[in-house]
Design an enzyme around this catalytic site. Structure first.
Site, PDB file in Angstrom:
ATOM      1  N   CYS B  82       0.851  -1.203   0.000  1.00 17.26           N
ATOM      2  CA  CYS B  82       0.000   0.000   0.000  1.00 17.26           C
ATOM      3  C   CYS B  82       0.882   1.246   0.000  1.00 17.26           C
ATOM      4  O   CYS B  82       1.593   1.500  -0.956  1.00 17.26           O
ATOM      5  CB  CYS B  82      -0.977  -0.031   1.166  1.00 17.26           C
ATOM      6  SG  CYS B  82      -2.316   1.164   0.983  1.00 17.26           S
ATOM      7  N   HIS B 182      -3.605  -5.023   0.478  1.00 18.51           N
ATOM      8  CA  HIS B 182      -3.085  -5.464   1.776  1.00 18.51           C
ATOM      9  C   HIS B 182      -3.129  -6.988   1.879  1.00 18.51           C
ATOM     10  O   HIS B 182      -4.176  -7.537   2.217  1.00 18.51           O
ATOM     11  CB  HIS B 182      -3.916  -4.863   2.916  1.00 18.51           C
ATOM     12  CG  HIS B 182      -3.701  -3.399   3.093  1.00 18.51           C
ATOM     13  ND1 HIS B 182      -2.747  -2.883   3.938  1.00 18.51           N
ATOM     14  CD2 HIS B 182      -4.305  -2.330   2.514  1.00 18.51           C
ATOM     15  CE1 HIS B 182      -2.765  -1.556   3.882  1.00 18.51           C
ATOM     16  NE2 HIS B 182      -3.705  -1.191   3.026  1.00 18.51           N
ATOM     17  N   GLU B 184      -2.058  -8.790   4.151  1.00 18.68           N
ATOM     18  CA  GLU B 184      -2.342  -9.173   5.546  1.00 18.68           C
ATOM     19  C   GLU B 184      -3.830  -9.079   5.858  1.00 18.68           C
ATOM     20  O   GLU B 184      -4.272  -9.503   6.920  1.00 18.68           O
ATOM     21  CB  GLU B 184      -1.514  -8.311   6.508  1.00 18.68           C
ATOM     22  CG  GLU B 184      -1.945  -6.871   6.705  1.00 18.68           C
ATOM     23  CD  GLU B 184      -1.550  -5.934   5.563  1.00 18.68           C
ATOM     24  OE1 GLU B 184      -1.030  -6.413   4.529  1.00 18.68           O
ATOM     25  OE2 GLU B 184      -1.775  -4.718   5.708  1.00 18.68           O
TER      26      GLU B 184
END
Lengths: 251, 200
Positions: B82, B182, B184
């Site tokens: 990001c 993202h 994650e």
């Protein structure tokens, strides 16, 4: 564009509760367990609101949040009783990706929106709106629909956008927990008033309610609580239904 | 062979903990990097990202990490996530103009789209030129949360559509990788991407 399907947990620690009209709480589960369940069902995000922190004037409880965050590999938004930059930092540290503000920004210090957006980025600041309908306008409430603000919803959403909020969670004091459909007019007015994404909550009772809301108001996301808590529907079923009707949702 | 993943700690918010959690889940060993010495000691580097371009670069300068990153970019694989991808470029336009790390010849500008911004949610990727970290993930969806986009004409790995707008969703050049989404926050697909990065 894909509409996000979000699971919303209203928490009165240590339980997820389901208020009706924001009152008359009923215990429905443990936050971490329900979060995991909705994650497995395919939720795009989880919203977690500590609905009594502000009312009891205490800090949000961090342990429950960390436990819940640990179950998720999707975005996790947390709110309830947030009133300082320290609260923001601590929530991010405990695993929140976004922080949801209402009472303090609405009733005391809206500058916290600006400060938080500047430091953590717009996308990290969500403003929660509790709208109550009067004759020909909507007024913002706080503390689960208990406290009036005399602020007009449309004026306030424009103001929070201007101040740097990255997203709005729109709840209806009149419709919440009743499972009798959304206030789609309120939703459309708010979606059209701002450029930032709006997640609409309060009122999903059937699949048709959700579809009607998306087609009419075009929100960026829909937050669902009761329907999921009472196992009336799963997120998978909701997404499948919407997809079959030509509404784009994620896998 | 040691294989420690250094997550660079810059900026006040950071989502360092969720990145750390996801990498550990992918089987990686994590070290949070605050100093030049720590940066030189790790094997691979992740630049996570939440915050603004300007603040991020300021913090990297304050920690004297900009020069060190430029020193190690030839030998160590770097993954920017990001904002971490955005600062891999030459120039950012968030809160004024700010020079980036300059590893990828590109600029970062507000998303030019006739739709709600920030762009939030799961979207799919369209592979332009695949690479090792995307292995097996061509048909997956990833979570996006951004208001700015990388504008470039080279080193594009994938594109993503938002409303009627296509933007660069990942970049790759030599040992430098960047993803606008993202991992994650992208379920098992994100964990697989991290596994691919660990295995580079």
């Amino acid at each position: 564009m894909r509409t996000r399907i979000i699971a919303k947990l209203d928490v009165k620690p240590p339980y997820v509760v389901k208020p009706v009209h924001f009152e008359g709480l009923r215990k429905v589960g443990i936050p971490a367990e329900l979060a995991k369940k909705y994650y497995d069902q395919g939720a795009d995000e989880v919203f977690y609101i500590d609905i009594v922190a502000s009312l009891y004037q205490r800090e949000i409880l961090f342990d429950t949040i960390e436990e819940t965050a640990n179950e998720l590999l999707i975005p996790f938004a947390v709110g309830g009783g947030v009133r300082s930059m320290e609260n923001f930092s601590k929530l991010f540290h405990k695993g929140a990706d976004k922080v949801v503000l209402n009472t303090y920004a609405l009733q005391e210090n809206p500058d916290l929106i600006n400060e938080a957006a500047r430091t953590f980025g717009n996308q990290a600041v969500v403003v929660n709106i509790e709208a109550k309908k009067w004759d020909n306008h909507y007024e913002c409430y706080s503390d689960c629909g208990r406290i009036q603000s005399e602020k007009d919803v449309l004026a306030w959403v424009k103001e929070v956008e201007e101040r740097g909020a990255g997203e709005i969670l729109l709840q209806s004091v009149d419709k919440d927990g009743r499972q009798r459909g959304f206030d789609i007019n309120l939703a459309k007015q708010v979606v059209d008033a701002v450029e930032i994404p709006v997640v609409v909550s309060s009122g999903a009772g059937t699949l048709e309610d959700i579809k009607e809301l998306i087609e009419y108001a075009k929100p960026s996301g829909v937050a669902i609580a009761s329907l999921l808590h009472y196992d009336k529907l799963t997120i998978e079923e909701i997404k499948k239904y919407l997809r079959n009707d030509g509404i784009e949702v994620s896998k | 062979m040691s294989n420690v993943i250094g997550i660079v700690n810059y900026g006040v918010a950071g989502n360092i903990h969720s990145v750390q959690k996801a990498i550990e889940k992918a089987g990686g060993k994590v070290k949070i990097v605050n100093t030049k010495e720590e940066l030189l000691a790790v094997d691979k580097i992740i630049l996570p990202g939440v915050g603004s371009f300007r603040d991020a670069m300021e913090e990297l300068h304050n920690k004297e990490l900009v020069e060190s990153l430029k020193e190690v970019v030839q030998e160590k694989s770097i993954l920017g996530i990001c904002l971490g991808m955005q600062i891999l470029t030459s120039l950012g336009f968030e809160y004024g103009k700010t020079a980036g790390l300059g590893f990828i010849n590109a600029e970062v500008k507000p998303m030019l789209v006739d739709a709600k911004v920030p762009h939030l949610g799961f979207s799919s990727i369209e592979v332009i030129k695949s690479n090792a970290i995307l292995k097996g993930l061509e048909n997956e969806e990833f979570y996006f949360m951004h208001s700015y986009e990388v504008v470039n004409y080279t080193d594009i790995a994938t594109l993503t559509s938002y409303a009627n707008h296509k933007f660069v969703s990942s970049i790759h050049k030599d040992k430098v990788y960047g993803v606008q989404f993202h991992p994650e926050k992208s379920r098992d697909a994100g964990i697989r991407l991290f596994t691919n990065f660990i295995e580079l």
